[in-house]
Design an enzyme around this catalytic site. Structure first.
Site, PDB file in Angstrom:
ATOM      1  N   LYS A  69       0.831  -1.224   0.000  1.00 19.43           N
ATOM      2  CA  LYS A  69       0.000   0.000   0.000  1.00 19.43           C
ATOM      3  C   LYS A  69       0.861   1.269   0.000  1.00 19.43           C
ATOM      4  O   LYS A  69       0.616   2.203  -0.756  1.00 19.43           O
ATOM      5  CB  LYS A  69      -0.944   0.000   1.217  1.00 19.43           C
ATOM      6  CG  LYS A  69      -1.820  -1.253   1.310  1.00 19.43           C
ATOM      7  CD  LYS A  69      -2.701  -1.245   2.541  1.00 19.43           C
ATOM      8  CE  LYS A  69      -1.992  -1.276   3.868  1.00 19.43           C
ATOM      9  NZ  LYS A  69      -1.270  -2.508   4.216  1.00 19.43           N
TER      10      LYS A  69
ATOM     11  N   ARG B 159      -9.891  -0.214   9.349  1.00 14.83           N
ATOM     12  CA  ARG B 159      -9.175  -1.464   9.592  1.00 14.83           C
ATOM     13  C   ARG B 159     -10.043  -2.479  10.308  1.00 14.83           C
ATOM     14  O   ARG B 159      -9.586  -3.547  10.679  1.00 14.83           O
ATOM     15  CB  ARG B 159      -7.955  -1.155  10.444  1.00 14.83           C
ATOM     16  CG  ARG B 159      -6.670  -1.649   9.850  1.00 14.83           C
ATOM     17  CD  ARG B 159      -5.575  -1.286  10.826  1.00 14.83           C
ATOM     18  NE  ARG B 159      -4.313  -1.764  10.394  1.00 14.83           N
ATOM     19  CZ  ARG B 159      -3.431  -1.039   9.726  1.00 14.83           C
ATOM     20  NH1 ARG B 159      -3.704   0.188   9.389  1.00 14.83           N
ATOM     21  NH2 ARG B 159      -2.269  -1.561   9.402  1.00 14.83           N
TER      22      ARG B 159
ATOM     23  N   ARG C 237      11.982  -5.583   4.463  1.00 12.38           N
ATOM     24  CA  ARG C 237      11.709  -4.146   4.263  1.00 12.38           C
ATOM     25  C   ARG C 237      12.696  -3.285   5.040  1.00 12.38           C
ATOM     26  O   ARG C 237      13.027  -3.563   6.180  1.00 12.38           O
ATOM     27  CB  ARG C 237      10.287  -3.805   4.701  1.00 12.38           C
ATOM     28  CG  ARG C 237      10.031  -2.304   4.676  1.00 12.38           C
ATOM     29  CD  ARG C 237       8.582  -1.934   4.737  1.00 12.38           C
ATOM     30  NE  ARG C 237       7.911  -2.376   5.937  1.00 12.38           N
ATOM     31  CZ  ARG C 237       6.621  -2.199   6.155  1.00 12.38           C
ATOM     32  NH1 ARG C 237       5.867  -1.626   5.240  1.00 12.38           N
ATOM     33  NH2 ARG C 237       6.069  -2.623   7.263  1.00 12.38           N
TER      34      ARG C 237
ATOM     35  N   ARG D 144      11.822  -1.228  10.522  1.00  7.40           N
ATOM     36  CA  ARG D 144      10.736  -0.826  11.430  1.00  7.40           C
ATOM     37  C   ARG D 144      10.623  -1.829  12.580  1.00  7.40           C
ATOM     38  O   ARG D 144      10.696  -3.032  12.350  1.00  7.40           O
ATOM     39  CB  ARG D 144       9.420  -0.806  10.638  1.00  7.40           C
ATOM     40  CG  ARG D 144       8.948   0.583  10.274  1.00  7.40           C
ATOM     41  CD  ARG D 144       7.810   0.573   9.298  1.00  7.40           C
ATOM     42  NE  ARG D 144       6.578  -0.061   9.755  1.00  7.40           N
ATOM     43  CZ  ARG D 144       5.436  -0.029   9.078  1.00  7.40           C
ATOM     44  NH1 ARG D 144       5.356   0.623   7.941  1.00  7.40           N
ATOM     45  NH2 ARG D 144       4.363  -0.633   9.528  1.00  7.40           N
TER      46      ARG D 144
ATOM     47  N   ARG E  93       0.894  -8.894  13.760  1.00  4.76           N
ATOM     48  CA  ARG E  93       0.159  -8.028  12.831  1.00  4.76           C
ATOM     49  C   ARG E  93      -0.666  -8.860  11.849  1.00  4.76           C
ATOM     50  O   ARG E  93      -1.791  -8.497  11.515  1.00  4.76           O
ATOM     51  CB  ARG E  93       1.133  -7.118  12.086  1.00  4.76           C
ATOM     52  CG  ARG E  93       1.670  -6.041  13.025  1.00  4.76           C
ATOM     53  CD  ARG E  93       2.939  -5.441  12.521  1.00  4.76           C
ATOM     54  NE  ARG E  93       2.787  -4.740  11.269  1.00  4.76           N
ATOM     55  CZ  ARG E  93       3.759  -4.618  10.370  1.00  4.76           C
ATOM     56  NH1 ARG E  93       4.928  -5.163  10.577  1.00  4.76           N
ATOM     57  NH2 ARG E  93       3.533  -3.952   9.266  1.00  4.76           N
TER      58      ARG E  93
HETATM   59  P1  AP5 Z   1       4.907  -1.607   1.750  1.00  2.14           P
HETATM   60  O1  AP5 Z   1       4.478  -0.793   0.582  1.00  2.14           O
HETATM   61  O2  AP5 Z   1       5.770  -0.936   2.765  1.00  2.14           O
HETATM   62  O3  AP5 Z   1       3.642  -2.325   2.424  1.00  2.14           O
HETATM   63  P2  AP5 Z   1       2.383  -1.750   3.197  1.00  2.14           P
HETATM   64  O4  AP5 Z   1       1.180  -2.435   2.658  1.00  2.14           O
HETATM   65  O5  AP5 Z   1       2.406  -0.245   3.158  1.00  2.14           O
HETATM   66  O6  AP5 Z   1       2.695  -2.326   4.638  1.00  2.14           O
HETATM   67  P3  AP5 Z   1       2.631  -1.716   6.083  1.00  2.14           P
HETATM   68  O7  AP5 Z   1       3.393  -2.679   6.938  1.00  2.14           O
HETATM   69  O8  AP5 Z   1       3.107  -0.289   6.122  1.00  2.14           O
HETATM   70  O9  AP5 Z   1       1.142  -1.794   6.395  1.00  2.14           O
HETATM   71  P4  AP5 Z   1       0.512  -1.956   7.760  1.00  2.14           P
HETATM   72  O10 AP5 Z   1      -0.899  -1.932   7.380  1.00  2.14           O
HETATM   73  O11 AP5 Z   1       0.949  -3.094   8.574  1.00  2.14           O
HETATM   74  O12 AP5 Z   1       1.116  -0.737   8.602  1.00  2.14           O
HETATM   75  P5  AP5 Z   1       0.618   0.761   8.828  1.00  2.14           P
HETATM   76  O13 AP5 Z   1       1.779   1.618   8.669  1.00  2.14           O
HETATM   77  O14 AP5 Z   1      -0.630   1.043   8.067  1.00  2.14           O
HETATM   78  O15 AP5 Z   1       5.680  -2.890   1.178  1.00  2.14           O
HETATM   79  C1  AP5 Z   1       6.266  -3.833   2.041  1.00  2.14           C
HETATM   80  C2  AP5 Z   1       7.614  -4.295   1.463  1.00  2.14           C
HETATM   81  O16 AP5 Z   1       7.398  -5.004   0.250  1.00  2.14           O
HETATM   82  C3  AP5 Z   1       8.568  -3.151   1.130  1.00  2.14           C
HETATM   83  O17 AP5 Z   1       9.865  -3.551   1.441  1.00  2.14           O
HETATM   84  C4  AP5 Z   1       8.411  -2.969  -0.394  1.00  2.14           C
HETATM   85  O18 AP5 Z   1       9.581  -2.482  -0.975  1.00  2.14           O
HETATM   86  C5  AP5 Z   1       8.071  -4.377  -0.852  1.00  2.14           C
HETATM   87  N1  AP5 Z   1       7.126  -4.422  -1.969  1.00  2.14           N
HETATM   88  C6  AP5 Z   1       5.987  -3.685  -2.097  1.00  2.14           C
HETATM   89  N2  AP5 Z   1       5.318  -4.038  -3.226  1.00  2.14           N
HETATM   90  C7  AP5 Z   1       6.067  -5.027  -3.812  1.00  2.14           C
HETATM   91  C8  AP5 Z   1       5.883  -5.806  -5.004  1.00  2.14           C
HETATM   92  N3  AP5 Z   1       4.840  -5.644  -5.820  1.00  2.14           N
HETATM   93  N4  AP5 Z   1       6.816  -6.742  -5.275  1.00  2.14           N
HETATM   94  C9  AP5 Z   1       7.896  -6.918  -4.458  1.00  2.14           C
HETATM   95  N5  AP5 Z   1       8.114  -6.203  -3.335  1.00  2.14           N
HETATM   96  C10 AP5 Z   1       7.203  -5.274  -3.001  1.00  2.14           C
HETATM   97  O19 AP5 Z   1       0.172   0.690  10.370  1.00  2.14           O
HETATM   98  C11 AP5 Z   1       1.116   0.545  11.397  1.00  2.14           C
HETATM   99  C12 AP5 Z   1       0.400   0.415  12.723  1.00  2.14           C
HETATM  100  O20 AP5 Z   1      -0.392   1.603  12.999  1.00  2.14           O
HETATM  101  C13 AP5 Z   1      -0.621  -0.737  12.827  1.00  2.14           C
HETATM  102  O21 AP5 Z   1      -0.011  -1.972  13.117  1.00  2.14           O
HETATM  103  C14 AP5 Z   1      -1.504  -0.217  13.985  1.00  2.14           C
HETATM  104  O22 AP5 Z   1      -0.880  -0.395  15.235  1.00  2.14           O
HETATM  105  C15 AP5 Z   1      -1.588   1.272  13.711  1.00  2.14           C
HETATM  106  N6  AP5 Z   1      -2.774   1.629  12.908  1.00  2.14           N
HETATM  107  C16 AP5 Z   1      -2.764   2.278  11.710  1.00  2.14           C
HETATM  108  N7  AP5 Z   1      -4.012   2.435  11.262  1.00  2.14           N
HETATM  109  C17 AP5 Z   1      -4.839   1.893  12.175  1.00  2.14           C
HETATM  110  C18 AP5 Z   1      -6.261   1.731  12.260  1.00  2.14           C
HETATM  111  N8  AP5 Z   1      -7.083   2.178  11.291  1.00  2.14           N
HETATM  112  N9  AP5 Z   1      -6.774   1.097  13.358  1.00  2.14           N
HETATM  113  C19 AP5 Z   1      -5.980   0.662  14.334  1.00  2.14           C
HETATM  114  N10 AP5 Z   1      -4.625   0.767  14.314  1.00  2.14           N
HETATM  115  C20 AP5 Z   1      -4.056   1.380  13.235  1.00  2.14           C
END
Ligand code: AP5
Length: 212
Positions: free
Chosen positions: A13, A89, A128, A161, A170
């Site tokens: 994402k 979420r 990552r 991270r 997660r």
């Molecule tokens: P990347 O693009 O970084 O993946 P992502 O989907 O953005 O993953 P996140 O881990 O950031 O999502 P998340 O939902 O766990 O965390 P968030 O920050 O939202 O890609 C991942 C890796 O793969 C990278 O190394 C990239 O280079 C590689 N890659 C990408 N696409 C590729 C492809 N096509 N092919 C090969 N490689 C690829 O949330 C963090 C925390 O915040 C949560 O755990 C929670 O505690 C809190 N939080 C946030 N929002 C809420 C909510 N609404 N409710 C409750 N808690 C929340």
């Protein structure tokens, strides 16, 4: 237009958003990025959320809605293409968002689900690496920087991270509370599914097609 990005941790994402912002004028808001900034700047809320987030747990619905609502109120959804990444979420959050959008009579919403396997998630998250300056994400194998360990854009020293060391927590949280959103939006006939195991450029192309 409001574009909701749904998908497991590591589904890409953030990576897709970064490309759409850079080259196609989208705006990107990630609740996770906002929480990480709060932690970094040691705001009272950031200090409170630090352990919870780093251990891989979800933030409570009230706090998350405050952040999401502020974002929506500060955006011009009629003019911008706003990507909301990480919200909703769970079903409760989805209903809150729906109620808010109804209250402002806004209907131009796309919901995109980026589909990846568990095996791919584990591989992506364990490899990552992030830039501490611009927040861009890289991968040890799939998305390498030009110089090992250094961000291409600003020379930041890449780091892992903390919550990427708690991937299983997660994934479990995702399966329990976030995955039911897929059926929720399918029933509303609003879900667009994209295979997120393709290469990044093809995923971006597909996303542009469905949001044009
Ligand atoms: P990347 O693009 O970084 O993946 P992502 O989907 O953005 O993953 P996140 O881990 O950031 O999502 P998340 O939902 O766990 O965390 P968030 O920050 O939202 O890609 C991942 C890796 O793969 C990278 O190394 C990239 O280079 C590689 N890659 C990408 N696409 C590729 C492809 N096509 N092919 C090969 N490689 C690829 O949330 C963090 C925390 O915040 C949560 O755990 C929670 O505690 C809190 N939080 C946030 N929002 C809420 C909510 N609404 N409710 C409750 N808690 C929340």
């Amino acid at each position: 237009m409001l574009i909701i990005f749904l998908g497991a941790p590591g589904s890409g994402k953030g990576t897709i958003s970064e490309k759409l912002v850079k080259s196609h004028n989208f705006k990107h808001i990630s609740t996770g990025d906002i929480f990480r900034k709060m932690i970094k700047s040691k705001t009272p809320l950031g200090n409170k959320l630090k352990n919870l987030i780093e251990e891989g747990n979800l933030v409570d619905d009230e706090t998350t809605w405050e952040v999401a609502k502020e974002t929506l109120e500060n955006s011009d959804l009629k003019k911008e293409k706003l990507i909301l990444d990480g919200y909703p979420r769970n079903i409760f959050q989805a209903k809150l968002l729906r109620k808010y959008l109804e209250s402002i009579n806004f209907k131009n919403v796309k919901i995109i689900y980026y589909n990846v396997s568990d095996k791919e998630i584990l591989e992506r998250l364990s490899g990552r690496r992030m830039c501490p300056i611009c927040g861009k994400s890289y991968h040890l194998k799939f998305v390498k920087p030009k110089v090992k360990g250094i961000c291409d854009d600003d020379g930041g020293e890449l780091y892992q991270r903390k919550d990427d060391m708690n991937v299983q927590v997660r994934i479990d949280a995702y399966k329990e509370v976030t995955e039911p959103l897929i059926d929720f939006y399918k029933k509303e006939k609003k879900l667009i599914i994209i295979d997120a195991e393709m290469n990044i450029e093809d995923i971006v192309k597909k996303t542009l097609e469905v949001t044009s």
